[in-house]
Enzyme design. Structure first.
Site, short mmCIF file in Angstrom:
data_model
loop_
_atom_site.label_atom_id
_atom_site.label_comp_id
_atom_site.label_asym_id
_atom_site.label_seq_id
_atom_site.Cartn_x
_atom_site.Cartn_y
_atom_site.Cartn_z
N ASP B 8 -25.40 -4.73 -68.79
CA ASP B 8 -25.67 -3.33 -68.52
C ASP B 8 -25.73 -2.63 -69.86
OD1 ASP B 8 -25.65 -0.66 -67.88
OD2 ASP B 8 -23.65 -0.67 -66.97
N LYS B 70 -30.43 4.68 -76.36
CA LYS B 70 -31.20 4.46 -75.13
C LYS B 70 -32.07 5.68 -74.78
CE LYS B 70 -30.16 2.93 -70.40
NZ LYS B 70 -29.03 2.62 -69.51
N GLU B 171 -30.72 -0.28 -62.58
CA GLU B 171 -29.27 -0.14 -62.52
C GLU B 171 -28.73 0.10 -61.11
OE1 GLU B 171 -28.73 2.76 -65.59
OE2 GLU B 171 -29.20 1.30 -67.13
N ASP B 193 -26.18 7.07 -59.09
CA ASP B 193 -25.81 6.54 -60.41
C ASP B 193 -25.98 7.63 -61.47
OD1 ASP B 193 -25.58 5.27 -62.82
OD2 ASP B 193 -27.03 3.69 -62.42
#
Lengths: 564, 608
Positions: B8, B70, B171, B193
């Site tokens: 992850d 990211k 994810e 999420d």
């Protein structure tokens, strides 16, 4: 030595299918020439009766030879019959009478039994021989479904009755998905089966997604109901005798998933006999009964017409026309023997459009154009849904415009005929668009021959009069000059130097590279044209190609400087 | 059997896990922590630091410590998201040679995938230390709403780190896999999420035979914990500005300390009702006097600061359920993923929207990595018990004449899939078409992401809209997009495999669109209104392009002025008709437009 069992003796040659014994060393066996000849034709799908027809041996001799081969262990006999095969095109006189197949339970196809062949030669059997990590049975299953995708409606594909509830649709989908999703075979070599499995997966997903949404399903059902009527029409209009419809639908899969209510089902394939579907036992994965449904005898015409109609209807139903096909990579392999339904449809469409265009052209020009011979022309457009025999020959004929133009335009080499020729019989391909093709340009008063035009343009180019040269080449090409890479290249260069119609330059340059993909000059003109029209990315791509052909060409360095 | 690790790769923290003897397990790092900060730093001595150690020295080495890389991955330097990120980052973001983003660490510039690769490499080492054997294969997760460019860049990062990335998965999907793994359940679930940088919502169906099907997914790639922190920072900075008249944002080191303090305060307020932000000696005033920052912050205040962020997530949830054609009460379980879901206000909002208490059984920080490992395991194990059916988060299509985006594969389509549509040429005698492949949801082409382009040449010369071109989009099970265009008449075929670039800005796309406008295909339509409209648009475009040149050439003569005046009025009338959607009036104008365009072309051609 020869001790065939009773069951072998009393077998029906139309139903008995000899199958080669896997791993059998044939050289070590006592086989005569007759047996060997027969053996060479035994592929596990051809029935004994057909073998007799194939080999020209008489029935008794065939039976005797087969008995011998069974006795020595070279082949085994299928305990069950494969579905009667459709007569391969060109083989007359071997039409097997439709045999009653109602007694065939679905469970019959256990993996150790001979696998029945697909009913129609939808694909080449050799496709099964492709080296990959799937077992043969699974390959066959994939091919069977893949080649019938356009045949099956959503219910048939999922193997659920038309009144199945959401729950059983979901259940059917979730048990089928793992069977065809390539992820389940990750790390295995799937070869050309992978895109086919993906295509099947795509279709069952569309089927599921449509049927679980109430309003979508409603729309689809309405479409299907309309189609149903057409199918009946197709059945009635087709000439060969049609067996009585059976009460159950056919499908790739059991007509209801285990546990689903066993409901009476509307006959969907009205002109196709179907066996009573005996359900697979509950513990079985549906995969076992995948290909198990006996294939009904089909008649070619109505089948094709039905495919066309179905494809058309479904295409209209979805917002986007959906077609499932293997990966669209240009491939040198020959097309499968069967006409892909969409090609077939398209061929029909083009032909009917051509007819209309022809009619219109004739109206415009009076009797100046002789009508094309009826043999080469399809029937009028109204028959689109139910194509008569002439239109469904096993390979789609090229659009008539091509035929006509290549015949009329002397020795034009390229795929693009000179502009004048096609105009005469210009097929209005986009038929649905209500738009009348513009009238042909007024004829020139003093027509110069194309060659003269080329010469003239060459002279203008040599003299540096690029505008005249560009015009000259264009006229020459439009007048039907022998179009080759050289002429296109010259034309492109003239247009580029002239600078008036850069798009035309680009088009000509594209043509030139198409004619001579390895000719660096043409490629460089294309790069220049792309540069001039601001297509830097594409220019870079083409330039790289050119560099591959002639790494040290000074012009390349120059052009790459211009590209920055 | 190959070992496949699941990673992850988070905005703030990363986590690695593996399936061991059929049980998914999170692998702790050397410090014993199950998650590792996604931070990379370069020390003065040129030493590379990753993870906790990088985080610890961040304050003293703020300019050379990268966090939240990211947020930059797969984006162009000129994109608003990058500009936005530059405001809150203490490290230097510079423009790379192809307009991509580079990060300046000491003397060297690094691409974003290179920086992410350092984090991935660290995760790889953690796994190798734990397993005592080399690891080469990985499944990496990305936010569901990442586009193809961002996915490709993430895959590149893996490659740089020496990993064979066998699959990129979403994810929330990974979280669902971890939730349903080995449970033998049949359920419709939602995964909410909210991570450090991104927000995703996915709705899935789990079938009893281990098939997980994503029904719908949506999200926002610029909405996460960092934004909550930024609200707190802004609040602290503006308070400080009011009190001392000093803008703390100008000082990189102060900014880094603020960031840490804001994050800490935010986390504390998940359990406490009130906390205090205390940063002594945050900056020195002009008179060499040290200034301190000390402010109490209550949970209520924090919630007020971030209320709109939470509302945004709920709005996206609502949209997703509508896309999935589901009511909130049809969701049988809600799973919370990501550190931000610890915030009580977020939990309340989710519970309020779905009308049920979220599932407590999963660990919000570890569940995604576990799911990634499970997917890796499911792919390589011999007995495959699990199958994941994911969807495309964004629509895919091509640009058509008039700068429209024509969708071929809609959003939330289960992959693998393939779709075909037929197009026609947009102008007379067009022998080449350019297929511009795009991704996005906007009808306007330039607002979508460009994925690739190619040209199909050799079309028959014919009046426009009579040559048919069939365009096929395919996404295979590995997520690779292939696009092909076929001339239905000649059977000529061109195709590309879309390998995402790092994306273009809207301006660049606009420019490209302009240069390609003569090559575009047109939507095939029976709608006369559309036809007329397109025709008029095309003619007006052409006339306007020629206007300056013509004006210059003929404005000196009376005749010329008159002609220009007439042309203007025709264009205006057509525009008015177009706006009113008055087809009859527009049709009348078409002739005038055609004549004007022809005249203009003639004038320009003659004088050249």
């Amino acid at each position: 030595m020869r001790a065939p069992t009773d069951s072998v003796n009393s077998r029906d040659p139309a139903l008995s299918v000899p199958k080669p014994t896997p791993g059998c060393d044939l050289r070590s066996l006592p086989i005569g020439p007759r047996e060997a000849f027969l053996l060479s034709r035994i592929d596990g799908t051809v029935s004994e009766r057909d073998l007799a027809l194939l080999t020209g041996l008489d029935d008794d001799a065939t039976r005797e030879a087969i008995d011998h081969l069974v006795a020595i262990g070279a082949i085994t006999l299928g305990a069950s019959a494969p579905p009667p095969r459709r007569t391969p095109p060109g083989r007359v006189g071997s039409i097997p009478t439709p045999t009653p197949i109602s007694s065939r339970p679905i469970r019959e196809v256990a993996p150790d039994r001979p696998v029945p062949s697909p009913r129609t030669a939808l694909y080449d059997e050799s496709a099964l021989d492709e080296p990959c990590d799937l077992d043969r049975e699974r390959r066959r299953r994939v091919l069977d479904i893949f080649h019938r995708l356009d045949d099956l409606d959503h219910y048939e594909l999922l193997g659920v009755p038309p009144d199945a509830d959401k729950r059983s649709i979901k259940k059917a989908y979730y048990s089928l998905a793992p069977e065809v999703h390539p992820d389940r075979f990750y790390g295995k070599e799937l070869g050309s089966f992978k895109p086919k499995m993906e295509a099947i997966f795509g279709r069952i997903t569309i089927a599921h997604d449509t049927l679980v949404r109430t309003e979508r399903r409603q729309t689809y059902d309405e479409l299907l109901a309309g189609l149903h009527g057409e199918r009946r029409g197709a059945a009635l209009s087709s000439s060969p005798p049609v067996p009585e419809p059976a009460p159950e639908p056919t499908g790739m899969f059991p007509s209801a998933p285990p546990g689903a209510p066993d409901l009476p089902v509307e006959p969907i394939e009205a002109f196709v006999p179907a066996p009573p579907a005996e359900l697979a036992s509950e513990s079985e994965w549906p995969e076992l009964s995948y290909q198990a449904t006996p294939s009904p005898p089909r008649n070619v015409e109505s089948d094709q017409a039905r495919r066309a109609a179905l494809a058309r209807k479904l295409g209209a139903a979805a917002r986007a026309a959906i077609s499932v096909r293997p990966h669209a990579v240009p491939s040198p392999t020959p097309p499968p023997p069967a006409v892909a339904p969409e090609d077939h449809l398209r061929a029909l469409k083009q032909m009917s459009a051509a007819v209309r265009a022809q009619q219109r052209a004739n109206e415009r020009r009076g009797a100046s154009m002789p009508p094309p011979s009826s043999a080469s022309l399809p029937p009028p457009a109204s028959s689109l849904g139910f194509a008569p025999t002439v239109a469904v020959s096993s390979s789609a004929p090229p659009p008539p415009s091509r035929v006509a133009s290549s015949a009329s335009s002397r020795n034009t080499p390229g795929p693009r005929p000179p502009a004048e020729a096609p105009r005469a019989v210009a097929p209005v391909v986009a038929a649905p668009i209500a738009r009348v093709a513009p009238a042909a340009p007024p004829p020139r008063v003093e027509p110069a021959t194309p060659d003269e035009l080329v010469d003239e343009a060459d002279r203008a180019a040599a003299g540096g009069d690029w505008s005249a040269a560009a015009r000259g080449y264009r006229e020459a090409l439009e007048a039907g000059a022998l179009a080759d890479a050289d002429l296109y290249c010259k034309a492109a260069r003239a247009c580029l130097r002239d600078g008036d119609d850069l798009l035309l330059a680009l088009e000509y340059a594209g043509e030139a590279t198409r004619f001579a993909p390895q000719w660096v000059d043409a490629r460089l003109v294309l790069v220049e044209a792309l540069l001039e029209t601001g297509q830097d990315a594409s220019a870079r791509l083409e330039l790289d190609q050119a560099r591959g052909m002639a790494p040290r060409d000074a012009r390349i360095a120059d052009l790459s400087r211009r590209l920055g | 059997m190959d070992v496949v690790i699941g990673i992850d790769l988070g905005t703030t923290n990363s986590c690695v896990s593996i399936v061991e003897n059929g049980t998914p397990t999170v692998i702790p790092n050397r410090g014993g922590y199950k998650t590792t900060p996604s931070m990379v730093a370069l020390t003065e001595a040129g030493k590379r630091l990753v993870g906790h150690i990088a985080k610890r020295q961040a304050i003293t080495n703020a300019e050379n410590t990268v966090f939240a890389a990211k947020r930059l991955i797969g984006r162009k330097y000129n994109s608003p998201q990058v500009k936005n990120a530059m405001l809150s980052s203490s490290y230097r973001i510079v423009e790379g040679p192809h307009g991509d983003v580079r990060i300046q660490l000491r003397e060297k510039q690094y691409s974003v995938p290179e920086v992410s690769a350092m984090v991935l490499q660290e995760m790889k080492v953690i796994a190798e230390d734990y397993l005592g054997q080399p690891v080469s294969k990985a499944v990496i997760t990305v936010p569901a709403y990442f586009n193809d460019n961002q996915r490709q860049a993430t895959k590149d990062s893996g490659q740089i780190a020496g990993l064979d990335v066998i699959r990129i998965i979403n994810e929330p999907t990974a979280a669902a896999l971890a939730y349903g793994f080995g449970k033998n359940i049949e359920r419709t679930i939602a995964v909410y999420d909210l991570g450090g940088g991104t927000f995703d919502i996915s709705v899935l169906e789990i079938a009893s035979n281990g098939v997980f099907k994503v029904i719908a997914t949506a999200g926002d790639t610029f909405l996460g914990g960092e934004d909550f922190d930024a609200r707190v920072i802004d609040w602290l900075v503006s308070g400080f500005q009011a009190e001392h008249g000093i803008d703390l944002c100008q000082d990189r080191m102060a900014l880094q300390r603020l960031k840490d303090a804001a994050e800490k305060a935010k986390c504390e307020l998940s359990t406490l009702k009130e906390t205090e932000v205390n940063l002594p000696f945050i900056i020195s005033s002009g008179q060499n006097e040290a200034l301190h920052l000390q402010r109490p912050l209550s949970r209520q205040q924090l919630e007020a600061l971030c209320e709109d962020l939470v509302d945004r997530t709920v709005a996206i949830c609502k949209q997703t359920l509508a896309d999935a054609k589901l009511d909130a009460d049809e969701i049988e379980e809600v799973i919370l993923v990501g550190g931000m879901t610890r915030m009580p206000r977020v939990q309340e909002a989710v519970q309020g929207f779905f009308g049920r208490e979220p599932c407590k059984g999963v660990h919000p920080d570890e569940v995604v990595a576990l799911g990634a490992a499970i997917q890796g395991y499911a792919l390589v194990e011999d007995q495959k018990h699990m199958l994941l059916l994911d969807v495309t988060p964004h629509a895919l299509g091509i640009m058509t004449f008039g700068n429209y985006f024509e969708e071929l594969i809609p959003q939330n389509t289960t992959v693998p899939t393939s779709r075909t549509k037929t197009f026609t040429t947009s102008r007379d005698n067009q022998t080449a078409v350019k297929i511009i492949v795009m991704q996005g949801e906007s009808e306007k082409a330039e607002q979508n992401e460009l994925l690739g382009e190619f040209i199909l040449t050799g079309l028959r010369r014919a009046p426009k809209a009579t040559v048919e071109i069939e365009v096929t989009f395919e996404i295979n099970s590995d997520g690779i997009v292939a696009v092909s265009a076929k001339d239905l008449e000649t059977g000529q075929l061109q195709s590309i495999q879309v390998t995402a670039t790092s994306g273009l800005t809207q301006d660049e796309i606009k420019k490209m669109i302009d240069s390609a406008k003569d090559f575009l295909v047109d939507r095939r339509t029976n709608d006369e209104v559309d036809q007329v409209q397109h025709e008029a648009e095309r003619l007006i475009g052409e006339i306007e392009r020629l206007f300056p040149a013509v004006e210059q050439l003929v404005a000196s003569s009376d005749f010329g002025r008159d002609a220009i005046g007439k042309a203007r009025s025709v264009v205006e009338k057509s525009r008015a008709a177009m706006e009113k959607k008055d087809v009859a009036a527009l049709k009348e104008q078409i002739e005038g437009l055609t004549r004007t365009q022809r005249m203009f072309k003639g004038v320009v051609a003659k004088t050249q």
